[in-house]
Design a protein around this motif. Structure first.
Motif, PDB file in Angstrom:
ATOM      1  N   HIS A   8      62.370  31.033  56.908  1.00  0.00           N
ATOM      2  CA  HIS A   8      63.471  30.259  57.498  1.00  0.00           C
ATOM      3  C   HIS A   8      64.711  31.159  57.576  1.00  0.00           C
ATOM      4  O   HIS A   8      65.047  31.830  56.593  1.00  0.00           O
ATOM      5  CB  HIS A   8      63.766  29.011  56.644  1.00  0.00           C
ATOM      6  N   PRO A   9      65.412  31.158  58.720  1.00  0.00           N
ATOM      7  CA  PRO A   9      66.517  32.109  58.895  1.00  0.00           C
ATOM      8  C   PRO A   9      67.862  31.662  58.334  1.00  0.00           C
ATOM      9  O   PRO A   9      68.886  31.765  59.005  1.00  0.00           O
ATOM     10  CB  PRO A   9      66.568  32.293  60.413  1.00  0.00           C
ATOM     11  N   SER A  10      67.881  31.152  57.101  1.00  0.00           N
ATOM     12  CA  SER A  10      69.152  30.906  56.401  1.00  0.00           C
ATOM     13  C   SER A  10      68.846  30.925  54.910  1.00  0.00           C
ATOM     14  O   SER A  10      67.682  31.005  54.507  1.00  0.00           O
ATOM     15  CB  SER A  10      69.761  29.543  56.771  1.00  0.00           C
ATOM     16  N   LEU A  11      69.916  30.855  54.123  1.00  0.00           N
ATOM     17  CA  LEU A  11      69.739  30.781  52.671  1.00  0.00           C
ATOM     18  C   LEU A  11      69.586  29.304  52.310  1.00  0.00           C
ATOM     19  O   LEU A  11      70.564  28.575  52.161  1.00  0.00           O
ATOM     20  CB  LEU A  11      70.941  31.408  51.957  1.00  0.00           C
ATOM     21  N   ILE A  12      68.346  28.844  52.191  1.00  0.00           N
ATOM     22  CA  ILE A  12      68.075  27.458  51.809  1.00  0.00           C
ATOM     23  C   ILE A  12      68.738  27.192  50.452  1.00  0.00           C
ATOM     24  O   ILE A  12      68.646  28.042  49.574  1.00  0.00           O
ATOM     25  CB  ILE A  12      66.534  27.241  51.752  1.00  0.00           C
ATOM     26  N   PRO A  13      69.428  26.078  50.189  1.00  0.00           N
ATOM     27  CA  PRO A  13      69.418  24.846  50.978  1.00  0.00           C
ATOM     28  C   PRO A  13      70.509  24.733  52.043  1.00  0.00           C
ATOM     29  O   PRO A  13      70.772  23.624  52.515  1.00  0.00           O
ATOM     30  CB  PRO A  13      69.593  23.771  49.903  1.00  0.00           C
ATOM     31  N   SER A  14      71.169  25.824  52.410  1.00  0.00           N
ATOM     32  CA  SER A  14      72.136  25.727  53.507  1.00  0.00           C
ATOM     33  C   SER A  14      71.429  25.836  54.850  1.00  0.00           C
ATOM     34  O   SER A  14      70.483  26.618  54.985  1.00  0.00           O
ATOM     35  CB  SER A  14      73.156  26.859  53.417  1.00  0.00           C
ATOM     36  N   PHE A  15      71.924  25.106  55.834  1.00  0.00           N
ATOM     37  CA  PHE A  15      71.470  25.235  57.219  1.00  0.00           C
ATOM     38  C   PHE A  15      69.950  25.157  57.354  1.00  0.00           C
ATOM     39  O   PHE A  15      69.306  26.040  57.927  1.00  0.00           O
ATOM     40  CB  PHE A  15      72.029  26.535  57.842  1.00  0.00           C
ATOM     41  N   VAL A  72      80.839  30.290  57.366  1.00  0.00           N
ATOM     42  CA  VAL A  72      80.427  30.964  56.125  1.00  0.00           C
ATOM     43  C   VAL A  72      80.396  32.475  56.351  1.00  0.00           C
ATOM     44  O   VAL A  72      80.244  32.939  57.479  1.00  0.00           O
ATOM     45  CB  VAL A  72      79.048  30.468  55.594  1.00  0.00           C
ATOM     46  N   LYS A  73      80.596  33.227  55.290  1.00  0.00           N
ATOM     47  CA  LYS A  73      80.691  34.691  55.402  1.00  0.00           C
ATOM     48  C   LYS A  73      79.367  35.387  55.101  1.00  0.00           C
ATOM     49  O   LYS A  73      79.203  36.568  55.391  1.00  0.00           O
ATOM     50  CB  LYS A  73      81.765  35.226  54.445  1.00  0.00           C
ATOM     51  N   VAL A  74      78.468  34.648  54.484  1.00  0.00           N
ATOM     52  CA  VAL A  74      77.165  35.212  54.123  1.00  0.00           C
ATOM     53  C   VAL A  74      76.081  34.220  54.539  1.00  0.00           C
ATOM     54  O   VAL A  74      76.205  33.019  54.287  1.00  0.00           O
ATOM     55  CB  VAL A  74      77.068  35.448  52.593  1.00  0.00           C
ATOM     56  N   THR A  75      75.044  34.745  55.189  1.00  0.00           N
ATOM     57  CA  THR A  75      73.868  33.919  55.473  1.00  0.00           C
ATOM     58  C   THR A  75      72.646  34.725  55.034  1.00  0.00           C
ATOM     59  O   THR A  75      72.768  35.559  54.138  1.00  0.00           O
ATOM     60  CB  THR A  75      73.823  33.470  56.952  1.00  0.00           C
ATOM     61  N   GLY A  76      71.488  34.507  55.638  1.00  0.00           N
ATOM     62  CA  GLY A  76      70.329  35.280  55.207  1.00  0.00           C
ATOM     63  C   GLY A  76      69.041  34.623  55.625  1.00  0.00           C
ATOM     64  O   GLY A  76      68.991  33.899  56.627  1.00  0.00           O
ATOM     65  N   ALA A  77      68.000  34.869  54.860  1.00  0.00           N
ATOM     66  CA  ALA A  77      66.692  34.283  55.160  1.00  0.00           C
ATOM     67  C   ALA A  77      65.998  33.913  53.859  1.00  0.00           C
ATOM     68  O   ALA A  77      66.319  34.453  52.794  1.00  0.00           O
ATOM     69  CB  ALA A  77      65.832  35.254  55.968  1.00  0.00           C
ATOM     70  N   THR A  78      65.039  32.993  53.986  1.00  0.00           N
ATOM     71  CA  THR A  78      64.297  32.472  52.830  1.00  0.00           C
ATOM     72  C   THR A  78      62.811  32.402  53.168  1.00  0.00           C
ATOM     73  O   THR A  78      62.455  31.911  54.237  1.00  0.00           O
ATOM     74  CB  THR A  78      64.776  31.031  52.496  1.00  0.00           C
ATOM     75  N   GLY A  89      58.039  18.005  52.888  1.00  0.00           N
ATOM     76  CA  GLY A  89      59.384  17.917  53.457  1.00  0.00           C
ATOM     77  C   GLY A  89      59.650  19.034  54.461  1.00  0.00           C
ATOM     78  O   GLY A  89      58.788  19.870  54.721  1.00  0.00           O
ATOM     79  N   THR A  90      60.865  19.034  55.012  1.00  0.00           N
ATOM     80  CA  THR A  90      61.243  20.101  55.941  1.00  0.00           C
ATOM     81  C   THR A  90      62.107  21.110  55.187  1.00  0.00           C
ATOM     82  O   THR A  90      63.222  20.789  54.782  1.00  0.00           O
ATOM     83  CB  THR A  90      62.032  19.517  57.147  1.00  0.00           C
ATOM     84  N   ASP A  91      61.561  22.292  54.953  1.00  0.00           N
ATOM     85  CA  ASP A  91      62.252  23.386  54.242  1.00  0.00           C
ATOM     86  C   ASP A  91      62.568  23.033  52.785  1.00  0.00           C
ATOM     87  O   ASP A  91      63.575  23.493  52.234  1.00  0.00           O
ATOM     88  CB  ASP A  91      63.557  23.790  54.980  1.00  0.00           C
ATOM     89  N   THR A  92      61.726  22.218  52.159  1.00  0.00           N
ATOM     90  CA  THR A  92      62.018  21.760  50.795  1.00  0.00           C
ATOM     91  C   THR A  92      61.118  22.384  49.721  1.00  0.00           C
ATOM     92  O   THR A  92      61.318  22.137  48.540  1.00  0.00           O
ATOM     93  CB  THR A  92      61.865  20.223  50.707  1.00  0.00           C
ATOM     94  N   GLY A  93      60.129  23.168  50.114  1.00  0.00           N
ATOM     95  CA  GLY A  93      59.172  23.687  49.133  1.00  0.00           C
ATOM     96  C   GLY A  93      59.751  24.802  48.269  1.00  0.00           C
ATOM     97  O   GLY A  93      60.844  25.318  48.543  1.00  0.00           O
TER      98      GLY A  93
END
Ligand code: GRF
Length: 207
Positions: free
Chosen positions: A110-117, A136-142, A149-153
């Motif tokens: 997922h192309p963000s730092l979960i649990p954001s976005f 936000v100044k920092v993002t990332g990938a997970t 769920g959706t992106d909850t694992g």
């Protein structure tokens, strides 16, 4: 040797990163057994051509309901004795029967730092639009395991990426892919293939 199925819908750059990492030995004890797309014309399938990797298109629209679609996917996965499913830009919600059958054996990038976005509605460029809109100044990938769920694992790996002042969703998407997605997806597969990922109480411990 871990048998991997990679599931794709689009450009397939994460698939490419994984194929390259298997080929150059940075992912050990794993082979990509099959690539499954939900779209016949996905460029990801073109990337597979000539590599000797089995590939096919299994599209929900060709089945009368989600369950029948799920059984078709299951048959393809079982025929290859797949141990790990990698969702690499796969834009279909997986049928529940697959999630149950392959518990803690399906991973997603997922192309963000979960649990954001993350969660419903946050896919593709929409993730990066959300990041820029919030400032936000920092993002990332997970990389995470897939549950109901959706992106909850359980989260396996994350990597941060700087947001630059003049970013557009497109420039940010590219930087997140280059600096994070193409790095941590192969890394997570290597950890799993070498028995270094354990899920305890819904959290991942890297051994
Ligand atoms: C990536 O940003 C991935 O994180 C997201 O969809 C995009 C797929 O890109 N889920 P690609 O098909 O691997 O090039």
């Amino acid at each position: 040797m871990l048998n991997i199925a990679v599931m794709v819908s689009g450009g397939g750059t994460n698939l490419q990163a994984l194929m390259d990492a298997v080929a150059d030995g940075s992912v050990r004890n794993a082979r990509i057994s099959i690539v499954i797309s939900n779209k016949k014309d996905a460029y990801a399938l073109t990337r597979v051509a000539g590599r000797g990797i089995k590939n096919c298109c299994i599209a929900p629209k060709d089945y009368e309901n989600k369950e029948a679609f799920g059984h078709a996917l299951l048959a393809a996965l079982e025929a290859e004795q797949v141990d790990l499913i990698v969702l690499a830009g796969y834009l279909v919600i997986l049928p529940g029967l697959l999630i149950q059958r392959y518990k803690n054996k399906i991973i997603n990038i997922h192309p963000s730092l979960i649990p954001s976005f993350c969660g419903a509605g946050f896919y593709g460029l929409k993730v990066h639009e959300g990041v820029l809109a919030r400032g936000v100044k920092v993002t990332g990938a997970t990389v995470h395991f897939v549950d109901e769920g959706t992106d909850t694992g359980p989260i396996i790996l994350q990597k941060a990426v700087a947001v630059e002042p003049d970013d557009t969703p497109q420039t940010l998407q590219r930087r997140v892919m280059e600096q994070a997605e193409w790095v941590i997806l192969p890394e997570a597969v290597d950890l799993i293939a070498n028995g270094r990922v354990r899920v305890e109480d819904g959290k991942v411990r890297i051994l």
